[in-house]
Design an enzyme around this catalytic site. Structure first.
Site, PDB file in Angstrom:
ATOM      1  N   GLU A 189       0.811  -1.217   0.000  1.00  0.00           N
ATOM      2  CA  GLU A 189       0.000   0.000   0.000  1.00  0.00           C
ATOM      3  C   GLU A 189       0.845   1.268   0.000  1.00  0.00           C
ATOM      4  O   GLU A 189       0.321   2.355  -0.225  1.00  0.00           O
ATOM      5  CB  GLU A 189      -1.003  -0.007   1.161  1.00  0.00           C
ATOM      6  CG  GLU A 189      -0.395  -0.157   2.529  1.00  0.00           C
ATOM      7  CD  GLU A 189      -0.423  -1.599   3.024  1.00  0.00           C
ATOM      8  OE1 GLU A 189      -0.177  -2.519   2.212  1.00  0.00           O
ATOM      9  OE2 GLU A 189      -0.659  -1.795   4.231  1.00  0.00           O
ATOM     10  N   ASN A 190       2.135   1.137   0.228  1.00  0.00           N
ATOM     11  CA  ASN A 190       2.991   2.316   0.130  1.00  0.00           C
ATOM     12  C   ASN A 190       3.427   2.593  -1.314  1.00  0.00           C
ATOM     13  O   ASN A 190       4.312   3.407  -1.540  1.00  0.00           O
ATOM     14  CB  ASN A 190       4.202   2.211   1.072  1.00  0.00           C
ATOM     15  CG  ASN A 190       4.991   0.947   0.872  1.00  0.00           C
ATOM     16  OD1 ASN A 190       4.433  -0.129   0.746  1.00  0.00           O
ATOM     17  ND2 ASN A 190       6.304   1.066   0.830  1.00  0.00           N
TER      18      ASN A 190
END
Lengths: 218, 245, 218, 245
Positions: free
Chosen positions: C49-50
């Protein structure tokens, strides 16, 4: 001297007011002319809402690129330092208030700065809005470029818009062929007169009473 | 092995149902999925709802789809153009429904659909007829209008290059609605000039990650490029200029 | 045979259920182990998700790149075919329902599929949620990987979560060290038993009554 | 001539007021504007509200800013880490306020601020303590929670390369919060490895267009690159590995 300046002179007048470093969106139609008069010694970034910041002048015909167009679907170029982005990012740029100046045409501008420029509300007309409503509310300074009067001699500066609205209280300044007006707290204020126009004459033409700009106002 | 490429445009548009909502990318000729639209006309789906910035121009592309009587409703920002005679006639005859959406709301509503946003308060359109009947709200001293996502069953878009995972890069202002439409549709179908091997696209410059893409079809290099280099020789619609014919 | 499988075996069991072409987010902690067991003959795209889709395995130490990390802030690599994007685009990918599978840890999962995995609600604890709530509601299939029982022997499968919730009705399947459970209409349904576990035994351990899977269910 | 570059980090952070809301980019070491944070500490502004994914770790960077007593409030998704002892102590002593936001809501709220969105209905957090007291709404069969934009006076972010117009490209997962924060702050201050001539950045690959950027300062190439090429030799925090010291 005439009482009116022509459209190209008006475009040049607007261009002269756009400062170094400004990010600017020029609406479809007459406002596009402003690009031709931007001072060459100033770096000004033109935005086109179909996804380009750093738009350059039209290319010669042999270099027309169908993938590189402006919001009016005319061929353009990109300057060194340009950037491309998608439509949602492009409108976020406008709607988020990141453009310094937007120059738009108008059917009517009200004393409160309301703008009507997308529809005359004529019965049977096919409605089309494009990016007009986003442009109207997005830029830090919304400049209108227009003739003061319609072909029928009616004032486009008006107490209340009678045409369908594009945006509420969004116009900050109106550049007309007769004079430049700021949208001020008490109504339109004459910022600059062209030719031998007088405030009295303009009040007669428009039927409005103009606010007085404070002495020393910019 | 993941391979989203299909061999031809007919296969690419196979299975689109009557009544589908179809997003069609492009702004002017830039980004128009011309070959996919032609394939959709041949495929035959009807009673369609089309989402596009415009409502077709001239007699080809979207206008031809409209002329074939396949479109029930169009959601767009700017239907009326000099050469939008097909739409104009259908509209005046009451044969097509129009939902007019300011262009920024259109782009943001499509983006919202892809991003899982249920609705958002937009600054655009407040106090205008296009907000009639819509909920408005004062937030932090400004008035906004509540807008909802626009989702689609299918997106037809055009990109410059893809790999077999469906990663896409676009070209210049042809990017326009492609990335947001790709994320807002259940099935995203993409025409590209060419498909390159996995790893040939710079991962920093991929604009649409492959998970948004379902089918990719290569249609050959656009007329104004040769081996990826701009060679011109066309008008703004991509037609050969006279001296080049 | 034991009544439990170990954590690596469980990770392998989950990995075996992830189909070719799936886009998958593996939560921080034990779920990360699933990556080690993904079948090499399947192309599966890992999302972090980064801002990366197409995440590869950790690099050797000499090739650690501080600019290339996962959500647990551990060094990773990128596969050919990967793509980088910013945080809002990355979470839009999850929240928009574009990932096929997400594997998460849990403190508790309720019969309705409610998940508690971010806070035990202990007084004085400093709350921290990270991306847990986004992951829980975003993926098409939310798999939980957990021991069936806490160290104190309490069931993590529960009628109603007593810990603070991460998401409502979001879990689709629970892979435990004793068995695999689907979240079905009438409560948990035993999908697969490990070792010599029986449904009766699991009902005793959890205090729950399990729904019966339809014969022939996938 | 537009030139957003400044000569040093002290000039870059000059004029930040007490009480400012400051977004700080980065996720872990990736994208952390380490030199700008140090400059902010030296600059002295206090009573700050910080927006970051975390709440500092170890004794440097954000943690040092917190330890210096400059931060009144932090808005983040994950304050508690193994090495977040500075924050932990301040929080337990009641010396710092915490607004805990799910990471996706954090990113989307920052994005909303930059995009002029007044609020949006988010699928995340519904039914949890983090939605306590917030308005919820059923839309198209799903429940959402109303979330508001997060704006800032200043954003401090890190990118790989800039030009003098402030166009930015990032590197790998160091992109993270940079692009959305750049658009959400009144003044965006960026540290980069290097400033390249106008036109050197590919306009298709610019991630943050220059209009979002106010000041750019070059701080030299990150330790794990040489002339733009990855050379490694560091741990995940960017510190030299022992065998390289």
């Amino acid at each position: 001297m005439s009482t009116k300046i022509d459209r190209l002179t008006l475009a040049a007048r607007i261009a002269a007011d756009i400062p170094e470093g400004a990010t600017v969106n020029l609406g479809i139609g007459a406002p596009t002319l402003v690009a031709n008069f931007l001072p060459p010694d100033r770096e000004i970034l033109l935005h086109t809402e179909n996804g380009l910041l750093g738009m350059g002048p039209p290319p010669p015909n042999v270099e027309i690129d169908p993938d590189l167009i402006n919001a009016g679907k005319q061929p353009v170029t990109a300057l060194a330092g340009a950037a491309y982005f998608h439509h949602a990012d492009s409108f976020a740029m406008m709607r988020g208030g990141h453009l310094d100046v937007c120059v738009l045409g108008a059917f009517q501008v009200s004393q409160a700065g309301d703008l009507s420029n997308w529809s005359t509300g004529a019965p049977g007309a096919i409605p089309a809005v494009g990016g007009a409503m986003d442009l109207a509310i997005g830029a830090k300074n919304v400049y209108v470029m227009t003739d003061l009067l319609t072909k029928q001699g009616e004032s486009k500066l008006i107490a209340e818009c009678s045409y369908p609205l594009t945006g509420l209280r969004c116009v900050t300044r109106v550049y007309t062929d007769h004079a430049v007006f700021d949208v001020a707290a008490g109504g339109f204020a004459v910022r600059e007169l062209f030719g031998h126009n007088t405030v009295d004459h303009l009040e007669k033409l428009t039927g409005l009473t103009f606010a007085r700009l404070e002495a020393g106002a910019p | 092995m993941i391979d989203k490429t299909v061999t031809d445009v007919a296969t690419a548009v196979a299975g689109i149902d009557d009544g589908a909502t179809i997003m069609v990318g492009g702004f002017g000729r830039a980004g128009e999925p011309a070959e996919l639209i032609d394939a959709l006309i041949a495929q035959g789906a009807s009673e369609l709802t089309i989402v596009n910035n415009n409502a077709g121009s001239g007699d080809t592309g979207l206008a031809a789809l409209l002329a074939a009587g396949r479109v029930r409703k169009i959601i767009c920002s700017f239907p009326r153009q000099n050469d939008s005679w097909v739409f104009d006639q259908l509209y005046r005859d009451g044969k097509i429904e129009l939902e007019l959406v300011p262009q920024g709301n259109l782009a943001e509503r499509i983006r919202a659909a892809g991003a899982g946003i249920g609705g958002f308060y937009s600054p655009t359109g407040v106090g205008t007829h296009l907000a009639d009947g819509k909920e408005t709200r004062q937030l932090d001293g400004r008035t906004y209008v509540l807008e909802y996502p626009i989702r689609a069953d299918v997106a037809l878009i055009s990109a410059r290059t893809a790999d077999r995972w469906g990663n896409l890069v676009y070209r210049k202002t042809a990017r326009n609605f492609g990335p947001v439409m790709a994320a807002a549709a259940t099935a995203t179908i993409v025409q590209v000039d060419e498909v390159v091997p996995l790893g040939a696209l710079d991962p920093e410059a991929v604009v649409t990650p492959g998970l948004y893409v379902d089918r990719v079809v290569a249609v050959g290099e656009r007329r104004w490029l040769r081996d990826g280099v701009f060679v011109g020789g066309v008008d703004v619609e991509g037609r050969p200029r006279k001296e080049h014919v």
